[in-house]
Design a protein around this motif. Structure first.
Motif, mmCIF file in Angstrom:
data_model
loop_
_atom_site.group_PDB
_atom_site.id
_atom_site.type_symbol
_atom_site.label_atom_id
_atom_site.label_comp_id
_atom_site.label_asym_id
_atom_site.label_seq_id
_atom_site.Cartn_x
_atom_site.Cartn_y
_atom_site.Cartn_z
ATOM 1 N N CYS A 32 0.868 -1.289 -0.100
ATOM 2 C CA CYS A 32 0.183 0.125 -0.025
ATOM 3 C C CYS A 32 0.829 1.204 -0.245
ATOM 4 O O CYS A 32 1.891 1.344 0.954
ATOM 5 N N CYS A 35 -0.152 3.483 3.504
ATOM 6 C CA CYS A 35 0.295 3.223 4.958
ATOM 7 C C CYS A 35 1.482 1.941 4.956
ATOM 8 O O CYS A 35 1.917 1.737 5.988
ATOM 9 N N CYS A 53 -6.516 -1.297 0.114
ATOM 10 C CA CYS A 53 -5.667 -1.742 0.993
ATOM 11 C C CYS A 53 -6.339 -2.371 2.292
ATOM 12 O O CYS A 53 -7.358 -1.481 2.721
ATOM 13 N N CYS A 56 -5.767 0.343 5.681
ATOM 14 C CA CYS A 56 -6.181 1.607 5.812
ATOM 15 C C CYS A 56 -7.338 1.909 4.806
ATOM 16 O O CYS A 56 -7.863 3.199 4.726
HETATM 17 ZN ZN LIG Z 1 -3.023 1.156 3.547
#
Ligand SMILES: [Zn+2]
Ligand SMILES: [Zn+2]
Length: 163
Positions: A32, A35, A53, A56
């Motif tokens: 991701c 994050c 993701c 997040c």
């Molecule tokens: Zn993420």
């Protein structure tokens, strides 16, 4: 080769991002870019196209229509709220995530994967109750229903089951 010629041939950042996305999807997952979490693409997720993701919930703007990976944008897509899948006039369908591209503003509606965290979805819902007026008008313009405070029971029931 001069610098200028070289620059002409070098892939742009967007092209690199799209290629990275393609490679990651054939390698069982992707990192991701929001994050840093490794997002697995496997049978656990319960949907064919993982596009966000599972930590997040952020996504990237790489599709024009579902799964085609044709978008030139490559911007980060923020989960801005929830909507419900259309299932006839009276029936409330499954919760869907509304993503908006931070770069170009494109909206997209995405299925929640089986392993998406309920608390992050709930947080997205709670944040969306304070969504700004411009964003609300954009959703309205495109005919996207934004789950509001009156939908709290439907959202909770779908995420956590009947209390
Ligand atoms: Zn993420
Ligand atoms: Zn975009």
């Amino acid at each position: 080769m001069s610098n200028q010629e070289y620059r002409g041939l070098a892939p742009s950042a967007d092209e690199q991002a799209r290629e990275a996305w393609r490679v990651e999807h054939t390698e069982g997952g992707f990192i991701c870019t929001h994050c840093g979490h490794f997002v697995p693409i496997d049978e656990q997720m319960g949907t064919r196209n993982r596009n966000h993701c599972n930590a997040c919930l952020w996504s990237r703007h790489v599709d024009e229509s579902k799964g085609d990976r044709a978008a030139a944008c490559g911007g980060a897509m923020k989960p801005i709220g929830l909507t419900f899948k259309h299932e006839g006039v009276s029936k409330i369908g499954e919760i869907m995530l509304i993503h908006r591209c931070e770069r170009c503003g494109k909206l997209s509606i995405n299925r929640i994967a089986r392993d998406d965290p309920e608390n992050a979805i709930m947080q997205t819902y709670q944040d969306s109750l304070r969504l700004d007026k411009v964003s609300r008008e954009q959703l309205l313009d495109q005919g996207i229903y934004l789950a509001n405070a009156a939908d709290v029971e439907a959202v909770q029931t779908q995420l956590y089951g009947k209390q």
